[in-house]
Scaffold this motif. Sequence first.
Motif, short mmCIF file in Angstrom:
data_model
loop_
_atom_site.label_atom_id
_atom_site.label_comp_id
_atom_site.label_asym_id
_atom_site.label_seq_id
_atom_site.Cartn_x
_atom_site.Cartn_y
_atom_site.Cartn_z
N GLY A 69 2.58 21.07 -4.21
CA GLY A 69 3.99 21.40 -4.43
C GLY A 69 4.95 20.62 -3.55
N ILE A 70 4.61 19.35 -3.26
CA ILE A 70 5.48 18.51 -2.42
C ILE A 70 6.19 17.51 -3.32
N THR A 71 7.40 17.80 -3.71
CA THR A 71 8.14 16.90 -4.58
C THR A 71 8.93 15.89 -3.75
N ARG A 72 9.02 14.68 -4.25
CA ARG A 72 9.81 13.66 -3.57
C ARG A 72 11.27 13.85 -3.97
N PRO A 73 12.19 13.95 -3.00
CA PRO A 73 13.60 14.18 -3.34
C PRO A 73 14.13 13.09 -4.28
N LYS A 74 14.78 13.50 -5.34
CA LYS A 74 15.37 12.54 -6.27
C LYS A 74 16.63 11.95 -5.68
N LYS A 75 16.81 10.65 -5.96
CA LYS A 75 18.03 9.98 -5.48
C LYS A 75 19.19 10.44 -6.34
N TRP B 275 0.06 11.09 -5.90
CA TRP B 275 0.87 11.85 -6.85
C TRP B 275 0.20 13.17 -7.21
N GLU B 276 -1.11 13.14 -7.46
CA GLU B 276 -1.82 14.36 -7.84
C GLU B 276 -1.79 15.39 -6.73
N ARG B 277 -1.93 14.93 -5.47
CA ARG B 277 -1.88 15.89 -4.35
C ARG B 277 -0.47 16.44 -4.18
N ARG B 278 0.54 15.63 -4.44
CA ARG B 278 1.91 16.14 -4.39
C ARG B 278 2.07 17.32 -5.36
#
Length: 442
Positions: free
Chosen positions: A435-441, A428-431
Amino acid sequence: MPHILIVEDEQIIRLALKRLLVKHGYQVSEAGSVAQAQQFEASQFDLIITDLRLPGEPGTEILKTAGAVPVLIMTSYASLRSAVDIMKMGAVDYIAKPFEHDEMLQAIERIVNQKSLSAQAQPAEDVENDTGIIGKSPGMLALFNKIRKVAPTDSNVLIQGESGTGKELVAQALHKLSKRNQGPMICVNCAAIPETLIESELFGHEKGAFTGAVSARTGLVEAANGGTLFLDEIGELPLEAQARLLRVLQESEIRRVGSVQSQKVDVRLIAATHRDLKTLAQEGQFREDLYYRLNVIALKLPALREREGDIYEIAKVLLARRCKRMGIEPMQFTDSAKHALLNYPWPGNVRELENAIERAVILCDDAKITADLMGIEDSLEINQATESNAQQDASLQEYFTQYVLQHQDSMNETELAKNLGVSRKCLWERRQRFGITRPKKS
């Protein structure tokens, strides 16, 4: 030196936790059951850490005899939903097992500091105030003024600032100075709870709502009834949970997962994030209507590098606290250390400063703290080191980014972290860093 009682029936876990705490300057006593723990006088401890499931009586029984001593409950993820009931019974906080060492140490430090803040803050009588936050720089004085104005109201507050700047301290100050200070303050890190559990954790669930829901559970929002709910890293909240939270703000009511009935709640919401929620809303990753509901009052917490007049004062207070906790004579910074403190850019903010001082106190052989003991150098040297490592860092970022983007649609966060050889927290910290966000459903 703070004195902590560990109540844990599994000897391996108990001894490992004891070694960890002793290493970091705590005095530790131990017990394997509630009965053994009650042979001690509770008032001699600064904190009691107990497992929830113990032979004989459960760990919550300790709450009945702990008096004013704070109790931190350890609970497995399988029983995490019972944490709400634990908090209602009087526990100061809970921590999920298995836990990372840093996570446990940070929780302990926060609790012990809150318990003895007035005694520990004596070196900073002129810089610490009714908010409990250290600072005399213009930006912080303006922030303190806003906190005092906003705290007595029930308005929603959005705290913005980089990681490590102390957003939770601002939330605690708002609660302490509010009319709700006799009610509960429930703190939730939205990034630390798996997406599959977040709605159940926040809003509760009914029996049979999903596989494993063998009984009805109260959610954290409901547990904060009459008090304050602090949602840290709210930018990580899934869209489904955002919709439910919006209903809380609009209608002052919740509906448990699997229920058709709604119930009223009286909660003051404080949210925090290091991300730009307005931009996320424009990109469809955060509900725009929720953003405007949250952004009634916005408090901007400056980065440590922007608080030039506060850095040395904060460092002195942190150094005094660390020495007292470890039971050693007071230490001082050398002139060169002070120069380094003021010139280092502190990308990790106050959290990094605190870690640097802890390291220096442990390694120091006399009463003088030097820059090399803290592991920091002047900004010029840092820039040179950064340039020499830039290519390596770029390669790491490129590999990490490529792997995550390629596999995040087919793997959950746990699987991604395992394959990358890091923890979920590190992932999570590296995201955030890259700047790599996980796409929201949707």
